[in-house]
Design a protein around this motif. Structure first.
Motif, PDB file in Angstrom:
ATOM      1  N   ILE B 145      47.774  70.328   8.404  1.00 43.61           N
ATOM      2  CA  ILE B 145      47.752  69.800   9.900  1.00 43.61           C
ATOM      3  C   ILE B 145      49.269  69.688   9.991  1.00 43.61           C
ATOM      4  O   ILE B 145      49.989  68.828   9.279  1.00 43.61           O
ATOM      5  CB  ILE B 145      46.856  68.504   9.912  1.00 43.61           C
ATOM      6  N   SER B 146      49.643  70.343  10.929  1.00 46.74           N
ATOM      7  CA  SER B 146      51.140  70.434  11.390  1.00 46.74           C
ATOM      8  C   SER B 146      51.397  69.207  12.110  1.00 46.74           C
ATOM      9  O   SER B 146      50.599  68.582  12.757  1.00 46.74           O
ATOM     10  CB  SER B 146      51.640  71.571  11.926  1.00 46.74           C
ATOM     11  N   CYS B 147      52.516  68.524  12.266  1.00 48.21           N
ATOM     12  CA  CYS B 147      53.213  67.374  13.093  1.00 48.21           C
ATOM     13  C   CYS B 147      52.079  66.226  12.967  1.00 48.21           C
ATOM     14  O   CYS B 147      51.577  65.876  14.105  1.00 48.21           O
ATOM     15  CB  CYS B 147      53.175  67.697  14.459  1.00 48.21           C
ATOM     16  N   LEU B 148      51.526  65.985  11.840  1.00 48.41           N
ATOM     17  CA  LEU B 148      50.423  64.896  11.609  1.00 48.41           C
ATOM     18  C   LEU B 148      50.860  63.527  12.426  1.00 48.41           C
ATOM     19  O   LEU B 148      50.177  62.962  12.973  1.00 48.41           O
ATOM     20  CB  LEU B 148      50.163  64.839  10.292  1.00 48.41           C
ATOM     21  N   GLY B 149      52.131  63.136  12.013  1.00 55.36           N
ATOM     22  CA  GLY B 149      52.707  61.832  12.437  1.00 55.36           C
ATOM     23  C   GLY B 149      52.905  61.915  13.822  1.00 55.36           C
ATOM     24  O   GLY B 149      52.181  60.833  14.541  1.00 55.36           O
ATOM     25  N   ALA B 225      62.019  74.592  26.689  1.00 56.65           N
ATOM     26  CA  ALA B 225      60.692  74.679  26.354  1.00 56.65           C
ATOM     27  C   ALA B 225      60.060  74.957  24.873  1.00 56.65           C
ATOM     28  O   ALA B 225      61.014  75.696  24.226  1.00 56.65           O
ATOM     29  CB  ALA B 225      59.826  75.687  27.120  1.00 56.65           C
ATOM     30  N   ILE B 226      58.928  74.486  24.463  1.00 53.96           N
ATOM     31  CA  ILE B 226      58.703  74.818  22.960  1.00 53.96           C
ATOM     32  C   ILE B 226      57.417  75.756  23.145  1.00 53.96           C
ATOM     33  O   ILE B 226      56.463  75.359  23.844  1.00 53.96           O
ATOM     34  CB  ILE B 226      58.391  73.574  22.119  1.00 53.96           C
ATOM     35  N   ALA B 227      57.536  76.786  22.225  1.00 55.10           N
ATOM     36  CA  ALA B 227      56.366  77.696  22.284  1.00 55.10           C
ATOM     37  C   ALA B 227      55.077  77.108  21.879  1.00 55.10           C
ATOM     38  O   ALA B 227      55.108  76.068  21.021  1.00 55.10           O
ATOM     39  CB  ALA B 227      56.496  79.044  21.341  1.00 55.10           C
ATOM     40  N   ALA B 228      53.779  77.577  22.290  1.00 55.42           N
ATOM     41  CA  ALA B 228      52.810  77.243  22.011  1.00 55.42           C
ATOM     42  C   ALA B 228      52.003  77.750  20.626  1.00 55.42           C
ATOM     43  O   ALA B 228      51.751  78.705  20.558  1.00 55.42           O
ATOM     44  CB  ALA B 228      51.745  77.455  23.019  1.00 55.42           C
ATOM     45  N   PRO B 229      51.943  76.776  19.722  1.00 51.41           N
ATOM     46  CA  PRO B 229      51.348  77.352  18.327  1.00 51.41           C
ATOM     47  C   PRO B 229      49.747  77.393  18.345  1.00 51.41           C
ATOM     48  O   PRO B 229      49.129  76.341  18.761  1.00 51.41           O
ATOM     49  CB  PRO B 229      51.994  76.456  17.449  1.00 51.41           C
ATOM     50  N   ALA B 230      49.365  78.238  17.433  1.00 48.45           N
ATOM     51  CA  ALA B 230      47.852  78.046  17.085  1.00 48.45           C
ATOM     52  C   ALA B 230      47.775  78.352  15.614  1.00 48.45           C
ATOM     53  O   ALA B 230      48.634  79.397  15.173  1.00 48.45           O
ATOM     54  CB  ALA B 230      47.027  78.907  17.887  1.00 48.45           C
ATOM     55  N   SER B 231      46.794  77.712  15.076  1.00 48.79           N
ATOM     56  CA  SER B 231      46.617  78.161  13.558  1.00 48.79           C
ATOM     57  C   SER B 231      45.147  78.077  13.167  1.00 48.79           C
ATOM     58  O   SER B 231      44.272  77.779  13.969  1.00 48.79           O
ATOM     59  CB  SER B 231      47.276  77.186  12.705  1.00 48.79           C
ATOM     60  N   ASN B 341      44.250  74.684  15.197  1.00 50.04           N
ATOM     61  CA  ASN B 341      44.706  74.069  16.267  1.00 50.04           C
ATOM     62  C   ASN B 341      45.054  75.015  17.339  1.00 50.04           C
ATOM     63  O   ASN B 341      45.598  76.123  16.788  1.00 50.04           O
ATOM     64  CB  ASN B 341      45.959  73.039  16.072  1.00 50.04           C
ATOM     65  N   LYS B 342      45.419  74.677  18.418  1.00 50.00           N
ATOM     66  CA  LYS B 342      45.533  75.446  19.757  1.00 50.00           C
ATOM     67  C   LYS B 342      46.168  74.929  20.572  1.00 50.00           C
ATOM     68  O   LYS B 342      45.492  74.434  21.536  1.00 50.00           O
ATOM     69  CB  LYS B 342      44.254  76.173  20.135  1.00 50.00           C
ATOM     70  N   ASP B 343      47.640  74.621  20.329  1.00 48.74           N
ATOM     71  CA  ASP B 343      48.394  73.603  21.313  1.00 48.74           C
ATOM     72  C   ASP B 343      48.852  74.273  22.503  1.00 48.74           C
ATOM     73  O   ASP B 343      49.359  75.467  22.299  1.00 48.74           O
ATOM     74  CB  ASP B 343      49.329  72.935  20.567  1.00 48.74           C
ATOM     75  N   PRO B 344      48.917  73.405  23.423  1.00 46.74           N
ATOM     76  CA  PRO B 344      49.799  74.281  24.980  1.00 46.74           C
ATOM     77  C   PRO B 344      51.280  74.142  24.441  1.00 46.74           C
ATOM     78  O   PRO B 344      51.680  73.308  23.721  1.00 46.74           O
ATOM     79  CB  PRO B 344      49.273  73.238  26.061  1.00 46.74           C
ATOM     80  N   PRO B 345      51.990  74.748  25.198  1.00 45.03           N
ATOM     81  CA  PRO B 345      53.661  74.845  25.111  1.00 45.03           C
ATOM     82  C   PRO B 345      53.806  73.427  25.711  1.00 45.03           C
ATOM     83  O   PRO B 345      53.202  72.731  26.472  1.00 45.03           O
ATOM     84  CB  PRO B 345      53.955  75.991  25.820  1.00 45.03           C
ATOM     85  N   ALA B 346      55.210  73.023  25.601  1.00 47.00           N
ATOM     86  CA  ALA B 346      55.553  71.839  26.201  1.00 47.00           C
ATOM     87  C   ALA B 346      56.831  72.190  27.029  1.00 47.00           C
ATOM     88  O   ALA B 346      57.965  72.980  26.488  1.00 47.00           O
ATOM     89  CB  ALA B 346      55.882  70.727  25.071  1.00 47.00           C
ATOM     90  N   LEU B 347      57.341  71.537  27.981  1.00 50.20           N
ATOM     91  CA  LEU B 347      58.521  71.759  28.798  1.00 50.20           C
ATOM     92  C   LEU B 347      59.226  70.552  28.705  1.00 50.20           C
ATOM     93  O   LEU B 347      58.842  69.550  28.472  1.00 50.20           O
ATOM     94  CB  LEU B 347      58.265  71.926  30.344  1.00 50.20           C
ATOM     95  N   SER B 348      60.479  70.889  28.465  1.00 50.63           N
ATOM     96  CA  SER B 348      61.570  69.547  28.554  1.00 50.63           C
ATOM     97  C   SER B 348      61.959  69.029  29.591  1.00 50.63           C
ATOM     98  O   SER B 348      61.509  69.625  30.806  1.00 50.63           O
ATOM     99  CB  SER B 348      62.822  70.130  27.946  1.00 50.63           C
ATOM    100  N   ASP B 349      62.105  67.684  29.571  1.00 52.64           N
ATOM    101  CA  ASP B 349      62.284  66.914  30.933  1.00 52.64           C
ATOM    102  C   ASP B 349      63.673  67.425  31.538  1.00 52.64           C
ATOM    103  O   ASP B 349      64.558  67.630  30.840  1.00 52.64           O
ATOM    104  CB  ASP B 349      62.324  65.469  30.403  1.00 52.64           C
ATOM    105  N   GLU B 350      63.701  67.521  32.717  1.00 59.03           N
ATOM    106  CA  GLU B 350      64.608  67.971  33.488  1.00 59.03           C
ATOM    107  C   GLU B 350      66.034  67.090  33.286  1.00 59.03           C
ATOM    108  O   GLU B 350      67.200  67.584  32.973  1.00 59.03           O
ATOM    109  CB  GLU B 350      64.444  68.125  35.088  1.00 59.03           C
ATOM    110  N   LEU B 351      65.769  65.714  33.352  1.00 67.36           N
ATOM    111  CA  LEU B 351      66.885  64.787  33.350  1.00 67.36           C
ATOM    112  C   LEU B 351      67.522  64.775  31.741  1.00 67.36           C
ATOM    113  O   LEU B 351      68.686  64.642  31.734  1.00 67.36           O
ATOM    114  CB  LEU B 351      66.435  63.467  33.719  1.00 67.36           C
ATOM    115  N   ILE B 352      66.681  65.027  30.686  1.00 60.63           N
ATOM    116  CA  ILE B 352      67.073  65.125  29.559  1.00 60.63           C
ATOM    117  C   ILE B 352      68.056  66.577  29.231  1.00 60.63           C
ATOM    118  O   ILE B 352      69.018  66.505  28.642  1.00 60.63           O
ATOM    119  CB  ILE B 352      66.150  65.000  28.405  1.00 60.63           C
ATOM    120  N   ILE B 353      67.632  67.455  29.798  1.00 62.39           N
ATOM    121  CA  ILE B 353      68.217  68.760  29.840  1.00 62.39           C
ATOM    122  C   ILE B 353      69.523  68.546  30.488  1.00 62.39           C
ATOM    123  O   ILE B 353      70.509  68.860  29.543  1.00 62.39           O
ATOM    124  CB  ILE B 353      67.204  69.753  30.374  1.00 62.39           C
ATOM    125  N   LYS B 354      69.520  67.968  31.621  1.00 57.71           N
ATOM    126  CA  LYS B 354      70.941  67.855  32.121  1.00 57.71           C
ATOM    127  C   LYS B 354      71.830  66.865  31.551  1.00 57.71           C
ATOM    128  O   LYS B 354      72.929  67.018  31.306  1.00 57.71           O
ATOM    129  CB  LYS B 354      70.557  67.016  33.518  1.00 57.71           C
TER     130      LYS B 354
END
Ligand SMILES: [Mn+2]
Ligand SMILES: [Mn+2]
Ligand SMILES: [Mn+2]
Ligand SMILES: [Mn+2]
Lengths: 428, 428
Positions: B145-149, B225-231, B341-354
């Motif tokens: 299990i990845s990213c268990l915590g 953005a973070i790519a969407a992983p599946a295992s 697992n078959k997770d969706p991707p995630a987008l970074s927050d615009e304010l944090i990017i800025k």
């Protein structure tokens, strides 16, 4: 002076103690590193040492004089009335690959001792001495070397050199393993060699490990030849890397190279056009072996066999060519292509074939001549003595797995044919 | 009331103690189950427990107040002057897959603590509290299990159910492993959940694990953005048997089925037509794993990822169709096809990017916006808080192997950008 002859009634007076033999087979199967019904018995392990003790005890209880050589080949002799003649020998192995069954090899060791007992009970006296051999490490499990004991008996100088640098997967040296099992003089390997002519003949009883006898309802297989085996170790190396971050065009995946080579082995074997050609990838390991790591290293062990040595060699060549071209195309390094052994086939001795055939006939058992596609210690004994093998049916041809099975009736038939064959060879 | 502003001079007063940070990275790398330069640090192992103690000590020495949750996520907080506001958090992991390197994850934990020290030395006072998190088991090594915590922090009820029956390859239950590492209340998993809004933002500093920044000579990657992983776990079962005796037409070789599926994974990934689609077979195991046995069982673990979730799902579907057709054609049983697992991707927050972009500019560091193809605890933190990531270059894009390397200059640049970004987020 007259040629000794077997009494006409010998065949009818041979009787196998099936209950005791089955009990011994079952008892021996409990010396295992994996739980029943599977059997795992690895050279020089605690369970292997226990099984050796068990066999020596049964030999002694059967009145055989027991000796053990420097690597743990075990010999139990029943002296003939002309003990200066070279003895007739029989035997097989008791080591078992991981998660295998309880009949492979064992039938030819416990069955051979019982064959001696059968002859003793019948009142038969051998002219040539009869000798039962339990060979050390027929299976290549621990050190990657098949038929280690019989190769040495047959005087393989090559193997002597090889064993000096042989270690197991835990990096334990062959000699250290042997010593830990009590073989203090294991380094004296040439003492193991047998002179050509030490025996007047060798016969091995074994389960068929194929489906033919069972399918055709035949009791006995008389082996005319043993297929020629070769084994190969291969290693590929690539850059590895993170399974998410390294894009496909940048990869040189050692695992995919191994997968391609495994399929190439199958392809080249099928291309031979003969059903007698077989090839197997039984070991395929990836490093580092993590789901999110591209394999940076792969290790394969390949086994290929044929009754035709040239055809087998051409398969080995094609596998090598494939390994080269896969390595080139995928940009992985072919860091090892090691032909561990490449043995010739062996032919059975005509007189032993005849003796086993007439023994079967006299015992009213159906038989057929056949080829052994598995190889055995007999392949190497054939280098120093006339050789023959007797097969019995086994369930669905299964072997090397827990479902391996031969009925005690089939085993008893094999033991009687072996006993009568030994008797015939003993007076010739 | 006036909006607080960062002093103009803050960016120029940020200074990283590179010598001490490098020393910490080197020291942490010695807590390993394999020898240097490789690092192996597995969840709840002795070395993992030692590394946790090491991190908590450094947090305490940096004046952070430390807490640890029921599974071993570790939190070190620097209180802001408006402690009732939700804190800004940062962090990464210190576990390491077998035979990997010393920078993956570690840079984002030790670097985050150093970022706090940098801000403290500069005289900066945070409005929102700043919190450093060391996540438990980002890597899937021990329990698959990845990213268990971070999955638990994000409130995954599914994972809570799954962990009740999760065991490692030695059959040790997850809870027993956790308890043996000192986490007596591991069963109280819901206590680990964080409420949505617990943090006002989360930023992770990490090595790129890809070659782009190094190749283009750019100091900082701002992740959009973070790519969407599946295992996927797959098992095939066949009849096995003796490698010599079973002829080719009678075989159903579970190992060759696995080899075909591994190549099918590669094929389907390449068919996607996008360089962003990746797929890897990092684990391929054969049973019984003997050179003279036809594999009766094979086990594969497959990882596939994409920045496009639908395209990734279509690869997963195609892999499944291939597994089915291979199983049918080869007469092997597809005994398991488990999408772990078959997770969706995630987008970074615009304010944090800025914030990260302007931090880079103010520090006179080149930067580019980029996609994270590896996934991280950030993928799951994004479920409960605005998320962003800062990448630094690493040698040849290497990761998950001993050659993994980032220069201390590049690390220090990342730490400064992280510190300034945290400062900006802390006052917003
Ligand atoms: Mn065998
Ligand atoms: Mn055998
Ligand atoms: Mn990693
Ligand atoms: Mn990481």
């Amino acid at each position: 002076i007259h040629e000794p002859q077997l009494s006409e009634s010998l065949s009818s007076s041979l009787s196998v103690d099936t209950q005791n033999l089955q009990k011994q087979i079952d008892e021996l199967s409990t010396f295992s590193d994996t739980s029943a019904p599977s059997v795992t018995r690895i050279l020089y392990s605690e369970k292997d040492v226990m099984s050796r003790r068990y066999i020596k005890n049964i030999m002694e209880a059967s009145g055989l004089s027991v000796r053990e050589d420097a690597v743990g080949n075990i010999f139990g002799q029943w002296s003939g009335y002309e003990p200066e003649l070279s003895p007739v020998s029989t035997g097989s192995h008791t080591d078992a690959i991981p998660y295998s069954g309880k009949y492979d090899g064992v039938v030819g060791v416990l069955g051979a001792i019982e064959a001696i007992n059968v002859l003793k009970r019948s009142g038969f006296k051998p002219k040539r001495s009869l000798e039962v051999i339990m060979f050390a490490s027929e299976e290549p499990t621990r050190f990657g070397i098949s038929c280690l004991g019989s190769r040495l008996l047959a005087g393989s100088e090559e193997l002597v050199q090889q064993l000096k640098k042989t270690v197991d997967s835990e990096n334990v040296a062959f000699f250290d393993a042997a010593k830990s099992a009590g073989y203090k003089n294991a380094e004296d390997l040439s003492s193991v060699f047998l002179k050509n002519g030490s025996y007047s003949g060798f016969v091995e009883l074994h389960i068929e490990q194929g489906p033919i006898l069972e399918e055709e309802g035949i009791s006995i297989g008389v082996v005319t030849a043993i297929a020629a085996p070769a084994s190969i170790k291969v290693e590929f190396e690539g850059n590895g890397g993170h399974a998410g971050a390294v894009l496909m065009p940048q990869r040189n995946d050692a695992g995919l190279a191994a997968a391609e080579l495994a399929l190439a082995v199958e392809k080249h074997v099928l291309e031979s056009g003969s059903v007698d050609t077989v090839g197997t990838v039984g070991i395929l390991e990836l490093h580092p072996g993590a789901i999110n790591s591209i394999p940076s290293k792969s290790h394969l062990e390949i086994d290929t066999r044929d009754i035709d040595e040239e055809r087998r060699n051409s398969v080995v060549d094609k596998i090598y060519q494939s390994a080269l071209s896969i390595s080139k195309r995928r940009g992985v390094k072919l860091s090892q292509f090691n032909i561990v052994n490449k043995d010739p086939p062996a032919l059975s001795d005509e007189l032993i074939i005849k003796a086993a055939e007439s023994a079967s006939r006299e015992l009213n058992l159906t038989y057929k001549k056949m080829i052994s596609r598995a190889y055995h210690d007999s392949l190497f004994m054939a280098r120093i003595t006339p050789m023959g093998m007797i097969f019995i049916p086994c369930y669905k041809g299964y072997s090397h797995k827990p479902e391996e099975y031969s009925s005690i009736t089939d085993i008893a038939n094999g033991v009687k044919v072996l006993a009568l064959t030994l008797a015939k060879l003993s007076i010739s």
